[in-house]
Enzyme design. Structure first.
Site, mmCIF file in Angstrom:
data_model
loop_
_atom_site.group_PDB
_atom_site.id
_atom_site.type_symbol
_atom_site.label_atom_id
_atom_site.label_comp_id
_atom_site.label_asym_id
_atom_site.label_seq_id
_atom_site.Cartn_x
_atom_site.Cartn_y
_atom_site.Cartn_z
ATOM 1 N N SER A 56 0.897 -1.313 0.155
ATOM 2 C CA SER A 56 0.194 -0.021 -0.020
ATOM 3 C C SER A 56 0.968 1.121 -0.069
ATOM 4 C CB SER A 56 -1.141 0.065 1.216
ATOM 5 O OG SER A 56 -0.119 0.121 2.521
ATOM 6 N N LYS A 99 -7.350 3.639 7.582
ATOM 7 C CA LYS A 99 -6.360 4.616 7.212
ATOM 8 C C LYS A 99 -7.049 5.905 7.096
ATOM 9 C CE LYS A 99 -3.600 1.139 4.793
ATOM 10 N NZ LYS A 99 -3.531 0.577 3.211
#
Length: 161
Positions: A56, A99
């Site tokens: 990511s 996130k």
């Protein structure tokens, strides 16, 4: 490219893909290709890597390398996640809710996310969605436009196409 620190195989691949993409698109990014010949890039991640299911960090590494070699500063009021392919496509990642909520708690109000993760928007609490602008990325260049301030972020609470 030199990579040191606590990076697993996935993070090392992200760093290499980011450097390769910056090199192949140096002109578009305002980078003199001689910079690659005359200097190296060293990415060091000290004990920061947390075990996770997948990659990511590609978008962030791409912007870090592009920033270093172009001399342009990445905005300090944005957060980002997403992996990049060697052709610059921004690939979907996991943990979008977590996130985004973490970025919001840190005071970030613009978050760059993979367009393919748009389906995860409904998982983000409405209170966060109202205060965060989402920039949906198809390609790495779009991240550079926002991060280097060459494109206006959307209004708060809005989503960019």
């Amino acid at each position: 490219l030199q990579i040191t620190g606590k990076l697993g195989d996935v993070m090392q691949e992200s760093a290499r893909a980011a450097q390769s993409y910056v090199w192949s698109h140096a002109e578009k990014l305002g980078i003199d290709k001689r910079r690659f010949r005359d200097s190296g890039v060293h990415i060091h991640v000290p004990a920061g890597a947390i075990p996770k299911d997948g990659p990511s960090a590609g978008v962030a590494m791409f912007l870090a390398v592009a920033s270093l070699l172009s001399g342009r500063t990445v905005r300090n009021d944005i957060a980002m996640t997403g992996e990049i392919s060697l052709r610059g496509l921004v690939l979907p990642v996991g943990g979008i809710k977590e996130k985004t909520v973490a970025a919001h708690r840190a005071g970030i109000r613009t978050v760059l996310l993979p367009a393919r993760n748009r389906k995860d928007l409904e998982d983000i609490p409405e209170s966060v969605r109202k205060e965060v602008s989402f920039v949906w990325l198809e390609r790495a260049e779009e991240a550079a436009q926002t991060a280097f301030g060459t494109a206006e972020p959307p209004l708060l609470g809005a989503t960019a196409a």
